[in-house]
Enzyme design. Structure first.
Site, mmCIF file in Angstrom:
data_model
loop_
_atom_site.group_PDB
_atom_site.id
_atom_site.type_symbol
_atom_site.label_atom_id
_atom_site.label_comp_id
_atom_site.label_asym_id
_atom_site.label_seq_id
_atom_site.Cartn_x
_atom_site.Cartn_y
_atom_site.Cartn_z
ATOM 1 N N TYR A 78 0.723 -1.702 0.659
ATOM 2 C CA TYR A 78 0.207 0.037 0.011
ATOM 3 C C TYR A 78 1.041 1.718 -0.103
ATOM 4 C CZ TYR A 78 -5.073 -2.169 0.532
ATOM 5 O OH TYR A 78 -5.943 -2.122 1.056
ATOM 6 N N LYS B 284 2.880 -15.271 2.846
ATOM 7 C CA LYS B 284 2.703 -15.939 1.074
ATOM 8 C C LYS B 284 4.255 -16.054 1.245
ATOM 9 C CE LYS B 284 1.440 -17.750 -2.678
ATOM 10 N NZ LYS B 284 0.628 -18.744 -2.694
ATOM 11 N N ASP C 13 -12.406 -8.400 4.088
ATOM 12 C CA ASP C 13 -14.191 -8.535 3.233
ATOM 13 C C ASP C 13 -14.836 -9.961 3.156
ATOM 14 O OD1 ASP C 13 -13.807 -5.662 2.459
ATOM 15 O OD2 ASP C 13 -14.275 -5.975 0.715
HETATM 16 C C1 IPM Z 1 -10.889 -0.721 3.725
HETATM 17 C C2 IPM Z 1 -10.594 0.218 1.958
HETATM 18 C C3 IPM Z 1 -9.328 0.879 2.242
HETATM 19 C C4 IPM Z 1 -8.327 -0.468 2.310
HETATM 20 C C5 IPM Z 1 -9.665 1.860 0.879
HETATM 21 C C6 IPM Z 1 -11.081 2.710 0.478
HETATM 22 C C7 IPM Z 1 -8.495 2.449 0.167
HETATM 23 O O1 IPM Z 1 -11.320 -1.587 1.242
HETATM 24 O O2 IPM Z 1 -10.292 -0.093 4.618
HETATM 25 O O3 IPM Z 1 -10.608 -1.923 3.693
HETATM 26 O O4 IPM Z 1 -8.031 -0.801 1.330
HETATM 27 O O5 IPM Z 1 -7.927 -0.156 2.853
HETATM 28 MG MG MG Z 2 -10.953 -3.449 2.224
#
Ligand code: IPM
Ligand code: MG
Length: 357
Positions: free
Chosen positions: A138, A189, A249
Site C-alpha cells: 500500500y 505468502k 471483506d
Molecule cells: C478498507 C478499504 C480501503 C483499503 C480503501 C478504501 C483504500 O478497502 O478499509 O478495507 O484498501 O484499506
Molecule cells: Mg477493504
C-alpha cells in the site's frame, strides 16, 4: 472525549448520522463528549481540493478518536491517484500512525440466514482479523508507471516490511489472542514472497514472548479457502495490509453482510480511527437503505479501545442486539419474508434500546 467526525461520501453521512444518535444518548447521560466535523475523501476534494485537507488532519490530530463514514464515488474515479478519495483514508492512517487495524467478524444468531454460507458453517462465528495498516504494498516505494525498453507501459508497486513493523503488529496479534482463546494464525505468502519469509521469521521470534499463545502459520490462499470452509476454526488472524484487506471483506460475508463489520485503527497509544469496513455504496446513497450498524459498532469499539469504557461499549453492542432481536433488518441483512426497515429507523431503534438499557 474529543471526537472528530468525518462523514465522507456516499452513504457515509447517513450512517454517521445514526451513530451520532447513539452519541446523543450518551452525551445526554452526561458523558463528556465533544464533537468536531471535517471533510474527507470526495467531500474533502469538493470543499478544499484535497482528499485530506490540512484542516481535517489538524482536527483529527487534536481529537482523541476519529469516527469516519466512508469515501469514494464514481465522480472521482477519473481523478489522478493523489486526489482520489481513497487517499484521504490512506493519508490519515499514515499521518496518525494508525498501524493496527482490528476487524472483528461476529455472526449475530439472528443473522444466520443472511449469510450466503450455510447456517451450520457460520453459526457461532467469532473471529478477529488484526491487519497491519501503514505498510506493505500500500505504501512501499518505488511505485508508479514507466515505459519498458520496447515502449510498453508498465505499472509497479513494492511490497515491503521492516522487522520493526512486523514485530509491532505481531504483538498486537498476540495481545489480542491473549484476551480471547489464545490461538493466533499468522497469514502470509512465505512460499513465494521474500517479504513474507521475513514476516514469518519475525512473528516466530515475537512468539517467544507469548508462550501461552498457540501460534500457527498459513498461506494466504489457503486462509482464503479455510475461511469459507471452516470459519470457526479461526480465532485471531494477524496479517499484512493487502492480505488483511482482502480477507476482511471475505470474512464479512460470514457475518451476513459487510454492513455489519466495524473496525478500529489504532496507534501505539490507543488513539484510534473507527470506521465500518464497507465502502461508500454510491448506488444506494441517499435512499435510506444503508445499514448503519457497522458504524454504530465501530463507535462501540471506540469506547472500548480509546476511552477504556468497556461498559459503554457493551451497552452499545447490546442495543444493536436488541434492535436485531426486535426483528429490524436493513435490506442487506433481511432474509426472505423479514421486515425491512431503513437506515434511520434502524438507528432510532438502537438509540431507543440504549436509552432504556
Ligand atoms: C478498507 C478499504 C480501503 C483499503 C480503501 C478504501 C483504500 O478497502 O478499509 O478495507 O484498501 O484499506
Ligand atoms: Mg477493504
Amino acid at each position: 472525549m474529543k471526537i472528530a467526525i468525518l462523514p465522507g461520501d456516499g452513504i457515509g453521512p447517513e450512517i454517521v448520522r445514526e451513530a451520532e444518535r447513539v452519541l446523543d444518548v450518551l452525551a445526554n447521560e452526561g458523558l463528556p463528549i465533544e464533537r468536531a466535523r471535517g471533510a474527507i475523501g470526495g467531500a474533502g476534494y469538493d470543499t478544499a481540493g484535497e482528499p485530506l485537507p490540512e484542516s481535517t488532519l489538524d482536527l483529527a490530530r487534536a481529537a482523541d478518536a476519529v469516527l469516519l463514514g466512508a469515501v469514494g464515488g464514481p465522480q472521482y474515479d477519473t481523478l489522478p491517484r493523489d486526489k482520489r478519495p481513497e487517499q484521504g483514508i490512506l493519508g490519515i492512517r499514515k499521518a496518525l500512525g494508525l498501524f493496527a487495524n482490528l476487524r472483528p467478524a461476529l455472526l449475530y444468531p439472528e443473522l444466520a440466514a443472511a449469510s450466503t454460507l450455510k447456517p451450520d458453517v457460520v453459526a457461532g462465528l467469532d473471529l478477529v482479523i488484526v491487519r497491519e495498516l501503514t505498510g506493505d504494498i500500500y505504501f512501499g516505494q518505488p511505485r508508479g508507471r514507466r515505459s519498458t525498453g520496447n515502449g510498453e507501459r508498465e505499472g509497479f508497486d513494492t511490497m515491503r516490511y521492516t522487522e520493526g513493523e512486523i514485530a509491532r503488529i505481531a504483538r498486537v496479534g498476540f495481545e489480542t489472542a491473549r484476551k480471547r482463546s489464545r490461538k493466533l494464525v499468522s497469514v502470509d505468502k512465505a512460499n513465494v514472497l521474500d517479504t513474507s519469509i521475513l514476516w514469518r521469521e519475525v512473528v516466530t521470534e515475537v512468539a517467544r514472548d507469548y508462550p501461552d499463545v498457540a501460534l500457527s502459520h498459513m498461506y494466504v490462499d489457503n486462509a482464503a479457502m479455510q475461511l469459507v470452509r471452516a470459519p470457526r476454526s479461526f480465532d485471531v488472524i494477524v496479517t499484512g495490509n493487502l492480505f488483511g484487506d482482502i480477507l476482511s471483506d471475505e470474512a464479512s460475508m460470514l457475518a451476513g453482510s459487510i454492513g455489519m463489520l466495524p473496525s478500529a485503527s489504532l496507534d501505539a497509544n490507543a488513539k484510534g480511527l473507527y470506521e465500518p469496513i464497507h465502502g461508500s455504496a454510491p448506488d444506494i446513497a441517499g435512499q435510506d437503505r444503508a445499514n448503519p450498524l457497522a458504524t454504530i459498532l465501530s463507535l462501540a469499539m471506540m469506547f472500548r479501545h480509546t476511552f477504556a469504557r468497556e461498559d459503554v461499549a457493551q451497552r452499545i453492542e447490546q442495543a444493536v442486539r436488541a434492535a436485531l432481536h426486535e426483528g429490524l433488518r436493513t435490506p442487506d441483512i433481511a432474509a426472505t419474508g423479514e421486515r425491512v426497515v431503513g437506515t434511520r429507523r434502524m438507528g432510532e431503534a438502537v438509540a431507543a434500546a440504549l436509552r432504556n438499557a
